[in-house]
Design an enzyme around this catalytic site. Structure first.
Site, short mmCIF file in Angstrom:
data_model
loop_
_atom_site.label_atom_id
_atom_site.label_comp_id
_atom_site.label_asym_id
_atom_site.label_seq_id
_atom_site.Cartn_x
_atom_site.Cartn_y
_atom_site.Cartn_z
N TYR A 159 0.81 -1.22 -0.05
CA TYR A 159 0.02 0.06 0.04
C TYR A 159 0.96 1.13 -0.04
O TYR A 159 0.68 2.20 -0.87
CB TYR A 159 -0.84 0.01 1.15
CG TYR A 159 -2.08 1.17 1.15
CD1 TYR A 159 -3.05 1.24 0.37
CD2 TYR A 159 -1.69 2.26 2.08
CE1 TYR A 159 -3.87 2.25 0.52
CE2 TYR A 159 -2.55 3.33 2.27
CZ TYR A 159 -3.65 3.23 1.42
OH TYR A 159 -4.67 4.47 1.23
N LYS A 163 1.39 4.22 -2.91
CA LYS A 163 0.72 5.50 -2.85
C LYS A 163 2.02 6.36 -3.07
O LYS A 163 2.05 7.62 -3.60
CB LYS A 163 0.20 5.99 -1.40
CG LYS A 163 -1.13 5.31 -1.18
CD LYS A 163 -2.26 5.52 -2.26
CE LYS A 163 -3.46 4.95 -1.97
NZ LYS A 163 -4.78 5.36 -2.78
P1 NAP Z 1 -13.25 2.16 0.65
O1 NAP Z 1 -14.66 2.67 1.37
O2 NAP Z 1 -12.72 0.76 0.89
O3 NAP Z 1 -13.32 2.54 -0.67
C1 NAP Z 1 -12.52 2.14 -1.65
C2 NAP Z 1 -13.46 2.47 -3.15
O4 NAP Z 1 -12.44 2.00 -4.12
C3 NAP Z 1 -14.53 1.65 -3.22
O5 NAP Z 1 -15.71 2.24 -3.79
C4 NAP Z 1 -14.21 0.30 -3.95
O6 NAP Z 1 -15.11 -0.51 -4.51
C5 NAP Z 1 -13.32 0.92 -4.87
N1 NAP Z 1 -12.57 0.00 -5.65
C6 NAP Z 1 -11.30 -0.76 -5.08
N2 NAP Z 1 -10.98 -1.55 -6.39
C7 NAP Z 1 -11.52 -0.86 -7.39
C8 NAP Z 1 -11.34 -1.17 -8.64
N3 NAP Z 1 -10.59 -2.20 -9.46
N4 NAP Z 1 -12.17 -0.56 -9.89
C9 NAP Z 1 -13.07 0.57 -9.20
N5 NAP Z 1 -13.05 0.92 -8.05
C10 NAP Z 1 -12.44 0.18 -7.12
O7 NAP Z 1 -12.10 3.18 1.22
P2 NAP Z 1 -12.04 4.81 1.25
O8 NAP Z 1 -11.15 5.04 2.53
O9 NAP Z 1 -13.02 5.31 1.06
O10 NAP Z 1 -10.76 4.89 0.33
C11 NAP Z 1 -10.73 5.76 -0.97
C12 NAP Z 1 -9.12 6.33 -1.41
O11 NAP Z 1 -8.64 7.03 -0.39
C13 NAP Z 1 -8.56 5.19 -1.49
O12 NAP Z 1 -7.47 5.42 -2.65
C14 NAP Z 1 -7.73 5.08 -0.34
O13 NAP Z 1 -6.15 4.51 -0.39
C15 NAP Z 1 -7.55 6.57 0.12
N6 NAP Z 1 -7.24 6.74 1.44
C16 NAP Z 1 -8.05 6.45 2.62
C17 NAP Z 1 -7.72 6.69 3.59
C18 NAP Z 1 -8.46 6.29 5.04
O14 NAP Z 1 -8.09 6.61 6.27
N7 NAP Z 1 -9.56 5.82 4.68
C19 NAP Z 1 -6.58 7.44 3.97
C20 NAP Z 1 -5.53 7.73 3.07
C21 NAP Z 1 -6.00 7.47 1.76
P3 NAP Z 1 -15.73 -1.56 -4.20
O15 NAP Z 1 -16.79 -1.34 -3.10
O16 NAP Z 1 -16.49 -2.31 -5.13
O17 NAP Z 1 -14.72 -2.40 -3.28
#
Ligand code: NAP
Length: 236
Positions: A159, A163
């Site tokens: 991961y 990033k």
């Molecule tokens: P999340 O709720 O797990 O959402 C992830 C999203 O990405 C879901 O809609 C998922 O779809 C989608 N996804 C995964 N693989 C995919 C693919 N091959 N094609 C299209 N969509 C796909 O997590 P989140 O926290 O909202 O994450 C969103 C972004 O923020 C990510 O890039 C993550 O790395 C980043 N981020 C999050 C945090 C945090 O603390 N939450 C911190 C830093 C960065 P499905 O529902 O179909 O799986």
């Protein structure tokens, strides 16, 4: 003229909130999601269009670009938000199977390149194209070795390195597009309670969405080639 945005991984979590917040500003916020049922349901909740989009599926991505061209003629904002986490059971970089690392890179890195390249011709037609890459503080190499940081115990080789790669991809595209109106930036949403961390974050997805919305809507004198969180620029 309509402002149109595409948000990948927008069926839930931070991506959904970005779509909702952009929509609330009068922007047409296309909900990109790989699962049709969940994607359509999410889009319907905020009255926005849905497009099936698995970022690891080049045919899906091409079809999405064709559809956006037919419907809107251009794209103003691309938010590369879709992302996954995976790690070996013991959390050690040295035990992570290569297949696991590849899978994470397919979505978090190669997916971003695939989607960006497919959407770039449409973004070039916008008077003010914006690309926002959803990165993470864990991708900051400068922060990676700060021992008194809360991030120190986290050592997810797949991961975090995905990033870090995304950060350099941001710089690369910003350089290519330097003399165009298109601005390319990376953002860190902070630690938000979403499915990616089983709800362990201390911020809401809405709070995490704010920085992407800010960079998606910067004006012509805004930054390009930067990495930002709510508090300001992050070190690479
Ligand atoms: P999340 O709720 O797990 O959402 C992830 C999203 O990405 C879901 O809609 C998922 O779809 C989608 N996804 C995964 N693989 C995919 C693919 N091959 N094609 C299209 N969509 C796909 O997590 P989140 O926290 O909202 O994450 C969103 C972004 O923020 C990510 O890039 C993550 O790395 C980043 N981020 C999050 C945090 C945090 O603390 N939450 C911190 C830093 C960065 P499905 O529902 O179909 O799986």
């Amino acid at each position: 003229m309509t402002t149109t945005a595409l948000i990948t991984g927008a069926n839930k979590g931070i991506g959904f909130e970005i779509a909702r917040l952009l929509g609330a500003r009068g922007i047409t916020a296309i909900v990109g999601a790989r699962d049709e049922e969940r994607g359509k349901a999410a889009a319907a909740r905020i009255g926005q269009p849905y497009i099936r989009l698995d970022v690891t599926d080049a045919a899906d991505v091409r079809a999405a670009a064709r559809w956006i061209e037919q419907e809107y003629g251009k794209l103003d904002i691309l938010i590369n938000n879709a992302g996954i986490v995976d790690r070996p059971e013991d959390g050690r970089p040295s035990t992570a199977p290569l297949e696991l690392v590849r899978r994470v890179f397919e979505t978090n890195v190669f997916g971003v390149i695939t989607v960006t390249n497919a959407m770039l011709p449409l973004l070039r037609r916008s008077p003010a194209g914006r690309i926002v890459n959803q990165s993470s503080e864990l991708g900051s190499i400068a922060r990676g070795l700060v021992q008194d940081s809360p991030l120190w115990p986290i050592n997810d080789v797949a991961y975090s390195s995905s990033k870090a790669a995304l950060n350099m991809i941001t710089v690369s595209y910003a350089k290519e597009l330097w003399d165009t109106p298109i601005k390319v930036n990376a953002v860190d949403p902070g630690w938000c309670a979403t499915d990616i961390n089983a709800g362990a974050g201390y911020r809401t997805a809405e709070e995490g969405a704010a920085i992407a919305v800010r960079l998606a809507t910067i004006d012509a004198d805004g930054p390009t080639g930067g990495f930002f969180q709510d508090e300001g620029p992050l070190p690479w």
